[in-house]
Each structure stands twice: as structure tokens, then as C-alpha cells.
Design a protein around this motif. Structure first.
Motif, PDB file in Angstrom:
ATOM      1  N   GLY A 200       0.792  -1.227   0.000  1.00 13.20           N
ATOM      2  CA  GLY A 200       0.000   0.000   0.000  1.00 13.20           C
ATOM      3  C   GLY A 200       0.820   1.271   0.000  1.00 13.20           C
ATOM      4  O   GLY A 200       0.267   2.364   0.091  1.00 13.20           O
ATOM      5  N   ARG A 201       2.147   1.151  -0.139  1.00  6.20           N
ATOM      6  CA  ARG A 201       3.022   2.331  -0.086  1.00  6.20           C
ATOM      7  C   ARG A 201       3.870   2.459  -1.347  1.00  6.20           C
ATOM      8  O   ARG A 201       4.941   3.056  -1.330  1.00  6.20           O
ATOM      9  N   GLY A 202       3.370   1.890  -2.454  1.00  5.50           N
ATOM     10  CA  GLY A 202       4.141   1.858  -3.683  1.00  5.50           C
ATOM     11  C   GLY A 202       4.384   3.214  -4.316  1.00  5.50           C
ATOM     12  O   GLY A 202       5.196   3.329  -5.233  1.00  5.50           O
ATOM     13  N   GLY A 203       3.693   4.254  -3.861  1.00  2.00           N
ATOM     14  CA  GLY A 203       3.917   5.582  -4.408  1.00  2.00           C
ATOM     15  C   GLY A 203       5.042   6.335  -3.733  1.00  2.00           C
ATOM     16  O   GLY A 203       5.400   7.443  -4.155  1.00  2.00           O
ATOM     17  N   ASP A 204       5.618   5.771  -2.699  1.00  2.00           N
ATOM     18  CA  ASP A 204       6.691   6.393  -1.936  1.00  2.00           C
ATOM     19  C   ASP A 204       8.031   5.977  -2.527  1.00  2.00           C
ATOM     20  O   ASP A 204       8.343   4.780  -2.596  1.00  2.00           O
ATOM     21  N   GLN A 205       8.848   6.940  -2.946  1.00  2.00           N
ATOM     22  CA  GLN A 205      10.120   6.619  -3.584  1.00  2.00           C
ATOM     23  C   GLN A 205      11.041   5.841  -2.658  1.00  2.00           C
ATOM     24  O   GLN A 205      11.753   4.928  -3.097  1.00  2.00           O
ATOM     25  N   ALA A 206      11.029   6.175  -1.364  1.00  2.00           N
ATOM     26  CA  ALA A 206      11.870   5.446  -0.419  1.00  2.00           C
ATOM     27  C   ALA A 206      11.448   3.984  -0.324  1.00  2.00           C
ATOM     28  O   ALA A 206      12.287   3.084  -0.193  1.00  2.00           O
ATOM     29  N   VAL A 207      10.149   3.733  -0.414  1.00  2.00           N
ATOM     30  CA  VAL A 207       9.637   2.367  -0.387  1.00  2.00           C
ATOM     31  C   VAL A 207      10.070   1.607  -1.639  1.00  2.00           C
ATOM     32  O   VAL A 207      10.494   0.452  -1.568  1.00  2.00           O
ATOM     33  N   LEU A 208       9.980   2.269  -2.792  1.00  2.00           N
ATOM     34  CA  LEU A 208      10.396   1.634  -4.037  1.00  2.00           C
ATOM     35  C   LEU A 208      11.888   1.307  -4.007  1.00  2.00           C
ATOM     36  O   LEU A 208      12.311   0.243  -4.481  1.00  2.00           O
ATOM     37  N   THR A 209      12.684   2.202  -3.442  1.00  2.00           N
ATOM     38  CA  THR A 209      14.121   1.964  -3.342  1.00  2.00           C
ATOM     39  C   THR A 209      14.412   0.772  -2.440  1.00  2.00           C
ATOM     40  O   THR A 209      15.235  -0.095  -2.772  1.00  2.00           O
ATOM     41  N   GLU A 210      13.723   0.712  -1.311  1.00  2.00           N
ATOM     42  CA  GLU A 210      13.917  -0.405  -0.382  1.00  2.00           C
ATOM     43  C   GLU A 210      13.490  -1.729  -1.012  1.00  2.00           C
ATOM     44  O   GLU A 210      14.195  -2.742  -0.912  1.00  2.00           O
ATOM     45  N   ALA A 211      12.330  -1.730  -1.678  1.00  2.00           N
ATOM     46  CA  ALA A 211      11.838  -2.954  -2.314  1.00  2.00           C
ATOM     47  C   ALA A 211      12.788  -3.422  -3.416  1.00  2.00           C
ATOM     48  O   ALA A 211      13.056  -4.628  -3.559  1.00  2.00           O
ATOM     49  N   THR A 212      13.306  -2.464  -4.194  1.00  2.00           N
ATOM     50  CA  THR A 212      14.232  -2.814  -5.273  1.00  2.00           C
ATOM     51  C   THR A 212      15.531  -3.380  -4.712  1.00  2.00           C
ATOM     52  O   THR A 212      16.090  -4.338  -5.263  1.00  2.00           O
ATOM     53  N   THR A 213      16.002  -2.820  -3.603  1.00  2.00           N
ATOM     54  CA  THR A 213      17.213  -3.346  -2.960  1.00  2.00           C
ATOM     55  C   THR A 213      17.001  -4.785  -2.505  1.00  2.00           C
ATOM     56  O   THR A 213      17.862  -5.654  -2.705  1.00  2.00           O
ATOM     57  N   ARG A 214      15.850  -5.054  -1.909  1.00  2.00           N
ATOM     58  CA  ARG A 214      15.555  -6.426  -1.475  1.00  2.00           C
ATOM     59  C   ARG A 214      15.541  -7.384  -2.661  1.00  2.00           C
ATOM     60  O   ARG A 214      16.063  -8.500  -2.579  1.00  2.00           O
ATOM     61  N   LEU A 215      14.938  -6.944  -3.763  1.00  2.00           N
ATOM     62  CA  LEU A 215      14.868  -7.790  -4.951  1.00  2.00           C
ATOM     63  C   LEU A 215      16.262  -8.071  -5.507  1.00  2.00           C
ATOM     64  O   LEU A 215      16.602  -9.226  -5.796  1.00  2.00           O
ATOM     65  N   MET A 216      17.085  -7.029  -5.658  1.00  2.00           N
ATOM     66  CA  MET A 216      18.409  -7.223  -6.227  1.00  2.00           C
ATOM     67  C   MET A 216      19.291  -8.068  -5.299  1.00  2.00           C
ATOM     68  O   MET A 216      20.119  -8.859  -5.775  1.00  2.00           O
TER      69      MET A 216
END
Length: 250
Positions: A200-216
Motif C-alpha cells: 500500500g506504499r508503492g507511491g513512496d520513492q523510499a519504499v520503491l528503493t527499499e523494495a528494489t534493494t531487497r529484490l536485487m
């Protein structure tokens, strides 16, 4: 493994494509799949592989097809405007890339995610956006396209790593190395990346950065397993090395 999903067992354009592509790839590569049970048999998913060869998509597509799912990719939106090719992409359910982080692109991402859920389809998204620039072919800095899709529809985000494709076609190599045939390629599918605390927080750039880090991090750990080697402590960032990034999905 059980029966294949309806999207593979039901007649579609994937059947004639598979009849051509699968035998060709089977001649060139001996694909071994680890973690095959981690790709959902039904329903939506976002599959995120590493990317270091122009031949990667064919390896990934055949692996996904063998696991009973139809391999659909994110594709450049310009390709959808090409006669015949655009029709083929639309008929097979490929997804045009949302190129920017604008409000219209965000709306497009939400629609794409909802469509995946509604039709129970998976999509393959290269989170690096282009071939890795890392000199040793480790995953480089990721972009947020894959996690945007996953967060928008609460869709499983599944990391994948493959290694061995470079013996068939190296990065930026012209032509294929066809002999000897059946070169070993190891594909590893990992557990879905846990994004539950970011829902529910996909519009937050910090959230996107954190999620992308976890994925990579997850993709890199799988590649370490495939290569039986340790990745560099710091992920390659083209910007800090004066390299131009041509990928999308920022």
C-alpha cells in the motif's frame, strides 16, 4: 509437478512459437532448473531475472514454458506500434513498458497490475532494465519497474538467476556459439521477496528503493549459488563509472 496451467494447456499463439523455439534452445542449452516449485502454477506473478546476454530472454522463456506457464515479458512500447509485431505482442499478452515516473505512468502501472491479477497471468521483468554493466556480470543497480507492478497489485515478486548463457552468447557478442551443443545453463528460482511491510506504499520513492534493494539482493544471492562464487560487496552503479544507462523502468 501436476498438470500445466490453463494458459499453457489451452491453444494459443504460444503453441506455434514454442514448437519453433523450444527445440532450438534445447539444442543449444541443457537447462537445469532449481526451485521449480517456487513459480506459481496459477495466478499472477512478477518474475525478475538477472540479465547479462541478449540471449537471456530465450533461456528464461523456455524455462518458464517448461514449468507450465506462458512467458510474457515487458516490452518497449514502441514495439507495439510496429505492424504485425505489435499485433503479436498484444495477442500474446506482452506488457508495454511505462517509461517514466509520471502520474500517467503510475496509472498505467496500476492498470497493468490489475490486468495481471484479473487474468491470472505472469510477467517477466528485468529489473536492471538492460544488460548489466558489471565487468564480472554480477547484477548491477536495479530499477523499480518490477516492484512497482508487484506492489500495485499485491502480486508475488519472484527472483530468478541464470548462469551459463554467456557460453552461448556473451555480452555484446555478435552471433552464437553453437558448438558444442547442449551447453549447461543453470536456472534458479527463489522464494518470493517479502514486501508485506511495504504493502500500500508503492507511491513512496523510499519504499520503491527499499523494495528494489531487497529484490536485487535476492537475485544476487541466487546467482552466487549458481556460480558458486561471492558477489562484490558493492553493487555496480553505472552512474558512478561514467556509463550511460539505456534501460527503462526507473
Amino acid at each position: 509437478m501436476g498438470s500445466p496451467s490453463p494458459e499453457k494447456s489451452r491453444p494459443s499463439l504460444f503453441w506455434p512459437l514454442a514448437a519453433i523455439v523450444v527445440p532450438l534452445i534445447s539444442f543449444l542449452a541443457k537447462i537445469r532448473i532449481t526451485g521449480r516449485e517456487k513459480l506459481p502454477r496459477n495466478g499472477a506473478f512478477v518474475l525478475a531475472p538477472n540479465h547479462y546476454s541478449e540471449f537471456d530472454p530465450l533461456i528464461v522463456a523456455v524455462a518458464v514454458w517448461r514449468l507450465g506457464r506462458a512467458p510474457r515479458f515487458m516490452a518497449k512500447d514502441s514495439l507495439f506500434r510496429i505492424p504485425v509485431l505489435g499485433w503479436l505482442l498484444r495477442k500474446t499478452g506482452m506488457i508495454p513498458v511505462a517509461r517514466t515516473s509520471s502520474a500517467s505512468a503510475a496509472k498505467q502501472t496500476m492498470k497493468q497490475s490489475n490486468d495481471l491479477v484479473e487474468h491470472g497471468r505472469g510477467v517477466i521483468v528485468y529489473p536492471e532494465g538492460t544488460l548489466t554493466r558489471d565487468p564480472e556480470l554480477w547484477p548491477m543497480r536495479g530499477k523499480s519497474g518490477a516492484v512497482r507492478l508487484a506492489l500495485a497489485g499485491d502480486i508475488p515478486l519472484i527472483p530468478m538467476a541464470q548462469w551459463g548463457t554467456q557460453t552461448i552468447m556473451g555480452r555484446y557478442q555478435k552471433g552464437l556459439s553453437v558448438w558444442p551443443p547442449r551447453k549447461p545453463v543453470h536456472v534458479i528460482i527463489g522464494d518470493p521477496v517479502d514486501l508485506s511491510d511495504l504493502k500500500g506504499r508503492g507511491g513512496d520513492q523510499a519504499v520503491l528503493t527499499e523494495a528494489t534493494t531487497r529484490l536485487m539482493d535476492a537475485i544476487t544471492a541466487l546467482l552466487e549459488q549458481a556460480r558458486d562464487a561471492k558477489a562484490p560487496a558493492e553493487r555496480w552503479n553505472p552512474a558512478t563509472h561514467g556509463q550511460k544507462e539505456t534501460g527503462r523502468l526507473d
